[in-house]
Design a protein around this motif. Sequence first.
Motif, short mmCIF file in Angstrom:
data_model
loop_
_atom_site.label_atom_id
_atom_site.label_comp_id
_atom_site.label_asym_id
_atom_site.label_seq_id
_atom_site.Cartn_x
_atom_site.Cartn_y
_atom_site.Cartn_z
N ARG A 280 -18.13 40.59 -50.07
CA ARG A 280 -18.57 41.50 -49.01
C ARG A 280 -17.45 41.63 -47.98
O ARG A 280 -16.61 40.74 -47.86
CB ARG A 280 -19.83 40.93 -48.33
CG ARG A 280 -21.03 40.78 -49.24
CD ARG A 280 -22.10 39.94 -48.56
NE ARG A 280 -22.47 40.47 -47.25
CZ ARG A 280 -23.18 39.80 -46.35
NH1 ARG A 280 -23.56 38.56 -46.59
NH2 ARG A 280 -23.50 40.35 -45.20
N PRO A 281 -17.44 42.71 -47.22
CA PRO A 281 -16.41 42.84 -46.18
C PRO A 281 -16.54 41.71 -45.16
O PRO A 281 -17.64 41.28 -44.81
CB PRO A 281 -16.72 44.19 -45.53
CG PRO A 281 -17.53 44.93 -46.53
CD PRO A 281 -18.31 43.90 -47.29
N LEU A 282 -15.41 41.22 -44.68
CA LEU A 282 -15.37 40.14 -43.70
C LEU A 282 -14.75 40.62 -42.40
O LEU A 282 -13.83 41.43 -42.40
CB LEU A 282 -14.54 38.96 -44.23
CG LEU A 282 -15.10 38.20 -45.43
CD1 LEU A 282 -14.08 37.16 -45.89
CD2 LEU A 282 -16.42 37.52 -45.08
N TYR A 283 -15.27 40.07 -41.31
CA TYR A 283 -14.67 40.31 -40.00
C TYR A 283 -14.63 39.00 -39.23
O TYR A 283 -15.43 38.10 -39.47
CB TYR A 283 -15.44 41.37 -39.20
CG TYR A 283 -14.94 42.76 -39.47
CD1 TYR A 283 -14.02 43.36 -38.62
CD2 TYR A 283 -15.34 43.45 -40.60
CE1 TYR A 283 -13.52 44.62 -38.88
CE2 TYR A 283 -14.86 44.71 -40.86
CZ TYR A 283 -13.95 45.29 -40.00
OH TYR A 283 -13.46 46.53 -40.27
N SER A 284 -13.68 38.90 -38.30
CA SER A 284 -13.59 37.77 -37.39
C SER A 284 -13.21 38.33 -36.02
O SER A 284 -12.90 39.52 -35.91
CB SER A 284 -12.52 36.78 -37.87
OG SER A 284 -11.23 37.19 -37.45
N PRO A 285 -13.21 37.50 -34.97
CA PRO A 285 -12.79 38.01 -33.67
C PRO A 285 -11.38 38.59 -33.69
O PRO A 285 -11.04 39.41 -32.83
CB PRO A 285 -12.88 36.77 -32.78
CG PRO A 285 -13.90 35.90 -33.42
CD PRO A 285 -13.72 36.11 -34.89
N TRP A 286 -10.56 38.14 -34.65
CA TRP A 286 -9.16 38.57 -34.67
C TRP A 286 -8.94 39.92 -35.35
O TRP A 286 -7.82 40.35 -35.51
CB TRP A 286 -8.30 37.46 -35.29
CG TRP A 286 -8.15 36.34 -34.32
CD1 TRP A 286 -7.16 36.21 -33.39
CD2 TRP A 286 -9.01 35.22 -34.13
NE1 TRP A 286 -7.36 35.07 -32.63
CE2 TRP A 286 -8.49 34.45 -33.07
CE3 TRP A 286 -10.20 34.79 -34.75
CZ2 TRP A 286 -9.10 33.27 -32.62
CZ3 TRP A 286 -10.80 33.62 -34.31
CH2 TRP A 286 -10.24 32.87 -33.26
#
Length: 453
Positions: A280-286
């Motif tokens: 799945r697509p991933l996101y982080s604060p960066w």
Amino acid sequence: MRIDESAYDRRRLRQWLAGEARADGVSRRDLLRLAAAAGVLTTLAGRPARAAADTPAPAPGIVKPVPPELFTIRGTNAETNWSALRGTGFHTPVDRFFVRNHTSTPRLDRDSWRLKVWGGGLRGAPGPDRAVEFGHDDLRRLPSVTLDAFVECAGNGRSHFTTQQGDTVTGTAWTLGAVGTARWRGVRLSRVLRLAGLTRHAVDLQPRGLDDAYVTGGTSLGRVRRPLPVAKALDDVILAYEMNGEPLPPDHGHPVRVLVPSWVGISHIKWVGDIEVSDRPLYSPWNTDFYRLFGPGHPPGGSAPLTRQTLKSAFETDAGAAFGAGARHRLTGRSWSGAGGIRHVDVSTDAGATWRRADLHDRPRAGVWSRWSLDWHPATSGPTALLARATDTAGRTQPDTTAPNTQGYLFDAVVRHPVTVLPPADRHGTPPGSGRPAAAAGPPPQVIGGASG
């Protein structure tokens, strides 16, 4: 395999805004709050970024010596002074390579270090507690690859948004010294992923560092991590364990770091400890709060996450340096681009009124810089500005201004480098370009040699 980065960015941005992507460890609500706060802080700051001439402070959390003749200290970071690179050759010496830390450099033991690879994009979908592990010796037994590549902070040049354009931005007030080129040796990430059981369902992967958790605005964002598309990881990314022929030093990622050629520095995760491989697509604060473009001229929710670096040039001399009129001086510098090699560099010694083509000393290559030089024989005294304007093999040329963004990323405009030309009578034997009166006329300094590898 080459990834269409613009298509990837657009797709991930839509998924993030629609809530279809997962941001590990931090709620989407917190990330949106932090992003909004960043915009508010930028609006209310009302003051320019710190000037490059600010008095250096101690460098907390950096292991190697950072003497003032080599570095300018900026909080937890150390910016390379460009005059310290003159005559050093193609690769940046480790003792002069800039340091970008979110927290402090950890001291890790190579023999006990493990890289854990896990996630739903692997066969068997192992979780963090059932990761496929690699030790340092395991990586070194795999076929190695050696490459030259620059690493550059996305905020390099940030202070010039303020000093040249009058824009208010937030973040570390780098001039142009948050960049360095080294020879890296390691193993292709693609090989490690396949050994770990990569499947065709994998979409993103997310390396995470082993430095301390980063806390900002009262919120812990966890350890530094940033997703990469699998297509990029399978293309040219390496897990590097050597730098300029020696084991990675602590400040530069010991024992292993991620090296992502041509992409912004935050992608090159230091001290990597685990890599999540996701279906799945991933996101982080960066890549939600940080390392996107916010502000007027950008989408209301921010741009897509930053990937490829931009185009820049720098002189290997101090701002404010003095040169003697009537003498011949050798101006040197370097230019680099995330989109390709450097095709040519034009230099102005009269604040942009006229331009001359500089001599290139390295062949155009993607992912590295090219050194250049130009002889200058100033005839009249007084203040002036040196300008360098590069054109890369992708056809991009440095513009006169950069469209502003609130966090000051990707400055690519031509930088005005102030210097002074002294009357001949004021020249008393000090070196040209030193920030003091320039030397008397004599044999020109030697040009740095050809490309290194």
